[in-house]
Design a protein around this motif. Sequence first.
Motif, mmCIF file in Angstrom:
data_model
loop_
_atom_site.group_PDB
_atom_site.id
_atom_site.type_symbol
_atom_site.label_atom_id
_atom_site.label_comp_id
_atom_site.label_asym_id
_atom_site.label_seq_id
_atom_site.Cartn_x
_atom_site.Cartn_y
_atom_site.Cartn_z
ATOM 1 N N ALA A 18 114.902 33.078 -11.994
ATOM 2 C CA ALA A 18 115.384 32.180 -13.038
ATOM 3 C C ALA A 18 116.473 32.805 -13.890
ATOM 4 C CB ALA A 18 114.215 31.732 -13.924
ATOM 5 N N SER A 138 109.929 33.308 -4.023
ATOM 6 C CA SER A 138 110.065 32.441 -5.197
ATOM 7 C C SER A 138 108.831 32.597 -6.073
ATOM 8 C CB SER A 138 110.226 30.984 -4.745
ATOM 9 O OG SER A 138 110.380 30.126 -5.859
ATOM 10 N N TYR A 139 108.722 31.718 -7.074
ATOM 11 C CA TYR A 139 107.557 31.649 -7.951
ATOM 12 C C TYR A 139 106.651 30.504 -7.495
ATOM 13 C CZ TYR A 139 111.206 33.674 -11.030
ATOM 14 O OH TYR A 139 112.231 34.402 -11.558
ATOM 15 N N GLY A 143 105.674 28.654 -12.124
ATOM 16 C CA GLY A 143 106.792 29.528 -12.421
ATOM 17 C C GLY A 143 106.406 30.986 -12.645
ATOM 18 N N HIS A 150 111.702 28.881 -14.984
ATOM 19 C CA HIS A 150 110.929 29.434 -13.874
ATOM 20 C C HIS A 150 110.357 28.303 -13.015
ATOM 21 C CE1 HIS A 150 110.409 33.858 -14.873
ATOM 22 N NE2 HIS A 150 111.203 33.388 -15.825
ATOM 23 N N ILE A 151 109.889 27.261 -13.674
ATOM 24 C CA ILE A 151 109.344 26.125 -12.927
ATOM 25 C C ILE A 151 110.448 25.453 -12.114
ATOM 26 C CG2 ILE A 151 108.294 23.844 -13.190
ATOM 27 C CD1 ILE A 151 106.790 25.043 -15.646
ATOM 28 N N HIS A 154 111.290 27.556 -9.088
ATOM 29 C CA HIS A 154 110.326 27.267 -8.017
ATOM 30 C C HIS A 154 110.740 26.012 -7.257
ATOM 31 C CE1 HIS A 154 106.690 25.720 -6.111
ATOM 32 N NE2 HIS A 154 106.854 24.646 -6.845
#
Length: 301
Positions: A18, A138-139, A143, A150-151, A154
Motif C-alpha cells: 500500500a 498481497s494482504y 489488509g 491496505h484493503i 488487497h
Amino acid sequence: MTASSTSPAPLRLLAVHAHPDDESSKGAATMAKYAAAGVEVMVATCTDGSRGDIQNPAVEGEPHPQRDMAGARRLEMDRAAKILGISQRWLGFVDSGLPEGDPLPPLPGGSFATLPLHHAAAPLVRLVRSFRPHVILSYDENGGYPHPDHIMAHKVAVEAFEAAGDPDRYPGAGEPWEPRKLYYDRAFSPERFRALHFALEEAGLQSPYAERLAAWLESDAEGHTPPPAAHPTTTQVDCGDFFEVRDDALRAHRTQVDPLGFFFAVSADMQRRVWPWEDYSLIKSRVHSELPETDLFAGLR
C-alpha cells in the motif's frame, strides 16, 4: 537455493504494498533471500505515502518531510529497495490516510481507497503483464490491518491476479500474462508473536508483544488462545539470514520507523532461534505443490 536450470527465464516475484515502508515490514527478508538467489523481485507501491505521519522522534522538525512528505518517502523507498536488492515501481495513487474519529470522516476525494476497482487495478494489471511474475504476494481481506489503502491494495492484487491473463479484460494494458500463485502475507501471525513473547519471558526480557497477546486472549471466550486465522499459514520461508537486511531496509524509512521502536525490540539472533521464518498463506495456485511449503515457488521449479 537457486532458480531451476530448466526454467526458460528467471523466476519472478511481485509484492503488492500500500505505502512505501510496508514492503520492509512485511516479507522483506523473504524478498531479500530470493533476490540474492537470482529471482527477479519487484515491489509495486500503490500510493505515495503523502498522508503518513512522522513516527520517528528524531525526524520531527526536519524541513523536507514537513514540506514534501511524498518526496521524502520516495527517497526512503529508493534506499530500502537498494538494501533489499529488489526493483520497485510506483502505481501513482494518492495516500488515503487513516481516518480517525467517531463517526469516521470521509476519505479524501480521489485518494486510492475511494477509486473504482477497475481504475485502481489498471496500473497493476499493466505491470503484471509487463513484469510477468510467477508469484504475487498481497494482504488478506483485512489488509493485514484495516487501513483503507491496505484493503484496496488487497483488492487490486486479487483483481490483477485474476484479470491479467484474460485478453478480454483491461484491453490495451499489454499482452496477457497469467501469474501462477497468489499468497497472502502473515506478518502479524499470532503464532509468531506468541513464540517470541514466551521466549523473551523465559530469557527474563520485556516482551513488546504482551499487550497484543492480551487483546487476543480477551477476545477469546475461553481466554486461552488467539483467534483462528481466516487464512492459516501454508508456507514458511526460512529467511533468518536476511533479518539484518530487513532491519536495515526498515531503518531506511526513517520518517515512518523509530529505530528504537517495536520492530527492533527483539534481536535478530533471538528471532532466528525462535522463529526464523516469514509466514504466508497460499490462496490460489495454478500449479500443484504439496502443503505445507517451504518455498513460494514450489511447483514452479
